[in-house]
Design a protein around this motif. Structure first.
Motif, PDB file in Angstrom:
ATOM      1  N   TYR A  36       0.784  -1.127   0.073  1.00 44.78           N
ATOM      2  CA  TYR A  36       0.002   0.121   0.252  1.00 44.78           C
ATOM      3  C   TYR A  36       0.778   1.302  -0.180  1.00 44.78           C
ATOM      4  O   TYR A  36       2.149   1.184   0.595  1.00 44.78           O
ATOM      5  N   ALA A  41      -2.334  12.569   5.246  1.00 40.70           N
ATOM      6  CA  ALA A  41      -3.562  13.018   5.509  1.00 40.70           C
ATOM      7  C   ALA A  41      -4.742  12.286   4.483  1.00 40.70           C
ATOM      8  O   ALA A  41      -5.819  12.779   4.102  1.00 40.70           O
ATOM      9  N   GLU A  42      -4.164  11.131   3.972  1.00 37.84           N
ATOM     10  CA  GLU A  42      -4.879  10.216   3.286  1.00 37.84           C
ATOM     11  C   GLU A  42      -4.751   8.802   3.596  1.00 37.84           C
ATOM     12  O   GLU A  42      -3.854   8.475   4.388  1.00 37.84           O
ATOM     13  N   GLY A  43      -5.835   7.867   3.241  1.00 39.75           N
ATOM     14  CA  GLY A  43      -5.686   6.731   3.546  1.00 39.75           C
ATOM     15  C   GLY A  43      -4.868   5.910   3.039  1.00 39.75           C
ATOM     16  O   GLY A  43      -4.505   6.243   1.634  1.00 39.75           O
ATOM     17  N   PRO A  44      -4.350   4.688   3.216  1.00 33.44           N
ATOM     18  CA  PRO A  44      -3.457   3.884   2.293  1.00 33.44           C
ATOM     19  C   PRO A  44      -4.456   3.505   1.170  1.00 33.44           C
ATOM     20  O   PRO A  44      -5.433   3.248   0.945  1.00 33.44           O
TER      21      PRO A  44
ATOM     22  N   PHE B  91      -8.947   4.384  10.684  1.00 34.34           N
ATOM     23  CA  PHE B  91      -8.976   4.015   8.935  1.00 34.34           C
ATOM     24  C   PHE B  91     -10.265   2.978   8.994  1.00 34.34           C
ATOM     25  O   PHE B  91     -10.235   1.846   9.526  1.00 34.34           O
ATOM     26  N   PHE B 105      -9.212   1.731   1.473  1.00 36.14           N
ATOM     27  CA  PHE B 105      -9.353   2.392   2.708  1.00 36.14           C
ATOM     28  C   PHE B 105      -9.981   3.748   2.631  1.00 36.14           C
ATOM     29  O   PHE B 105      -9.673   4.500   1.435  1.00 36.14           O
ATOM     30  N   GLY B 106     -10.653   4.290   3.607  1.00 32.56           N
ATOM     31  CA  GLY B 106     -10.979   5.676   3.514  1.00 32.56           C
ATOM     32  C   GLY B 106      -9.992   6.663   4.007  1.00 32.56           C
ATOM     33  O   GLY B 106      -8.750   6.302   4.146  1.00 32.56           O
ATOM     34  N   GLN B 107     -10.233   7.872   3.768  1.00 35.43           N
ATOM     35  CA  GLN B 107      -9.121   8.931   4.128  1.00 35.43           C
ATOM     36  C   GLN B 107      -8.811   8.939   5.612  1.00 35.43           C
ATOM     37  O   GLN B 107      -7.942   9.701   5.978  1.00 35.43           O
TER      38      GLN B 107
END
Lengths: 112, 114
Positions: A36, A41-44, B91, B105-107
């Motif tokens: 990943y 500030a973002e998700g994987p 997350f 995944f979400g942010q």
């Protein structure tokens, strides 16, 4: 519980060169491995995966190699681009529910 | 492209208060997860949810935590009485078929307990 280890916290590479990220694991029951990528500030975000029955999987600039006997996998990015600068996580799964065990991540910086 | 959405993006709460973190997984996905990342540490699994019940949970997911799918679209994580050490990025993730399919995944929701 360090079942998935990424021993290099950071990697700096020149644009156009190859980035090689390494990951080691201890649990021989892992049978699915994923990489990943994560921006601040973002998700994987899923990058590429490999199942334990294979030793290589390629998708564009990204190739993952799996060495089961050594319990080691690596991600090759070639050529590296500035947009590849991010934290890269190795993850592994053992069971049908898909729970992921993550490594600590490697911060990649691609310089011009 | 379908995506996992989480609200709020940042939540500040006082120690001892209850918080609910919300997630809307991708609509055709069947497996749902919560993970968290304490600042400077690795992403840690909290819980997986399938067929309206918890399929697996980690040691972190103690009695203070609960998850719910109150309707066909939302997936929530509740922390009953927050502690300072619950401060982390949470997350939500979903996947189509569990293992062997990637989780999206979400942010994330940044939870700060003061």
């Amino acid at each position: 519980d360090q079942q998935v280890k990424q021993n290099s916290p950071s990697l700096s590479v020149q644009e156009g060169r190859i980035s090689i990220l390494n990951c080691d694991y201890t649990n021989s029951m892992f049978d699915y491995f994923l990489w990943y990528k994560k921006y601040p500030a973002e998700g994987p975000t899923f990058l590429i995966s490999i199942s334990s029955i294979k030793d290589k999987n390629e998708d564009g600039r990204f190739t993952v190699f799996l060495n089961k006997s050594a319990k080691h996998l690596s991600l090759h990015i070639v050529p590296s681009q500035p947009g590849d600068s991010a934290v890269y996580f190795c993850a592994a799964a053992t069971d049908s529910w898909g729970k992921l065990q993550f490594g600590a991540g490697t911060q990649v910086v691609v310089t011009p | 492209e379908p995506e996992v959405t989480q609200t709020p993006s940042h939540q500040v709460t006082q120690m001892g208060q209850e918080v609910i973190l919300r997630c809307v997984p991708i609509s055709n996905h069947l497996y749902f997860y919560w993970y968290r990342q304490i600042l400077g540490q690795k992403v840690e699994f909290l819980v997986s949810f399938y067929n309206n019940e918890i399929s697996e949970k980690s040691e972190i997911f103690d009695d203070q935590f609960s998850v719910e799918r109150p309707d066909g679209s939302n997936f929530t994580l509740k922390i009953r009485s927050t502690k300072l050490e619950d401060s982390a990025m949470y997350f939500c993730a979903s996947s189509e078929e569990g293992a062997y399919t990637e989780a999206f995944f979400g942010q994330g929701t940044r939870l700060t307990v003061v």
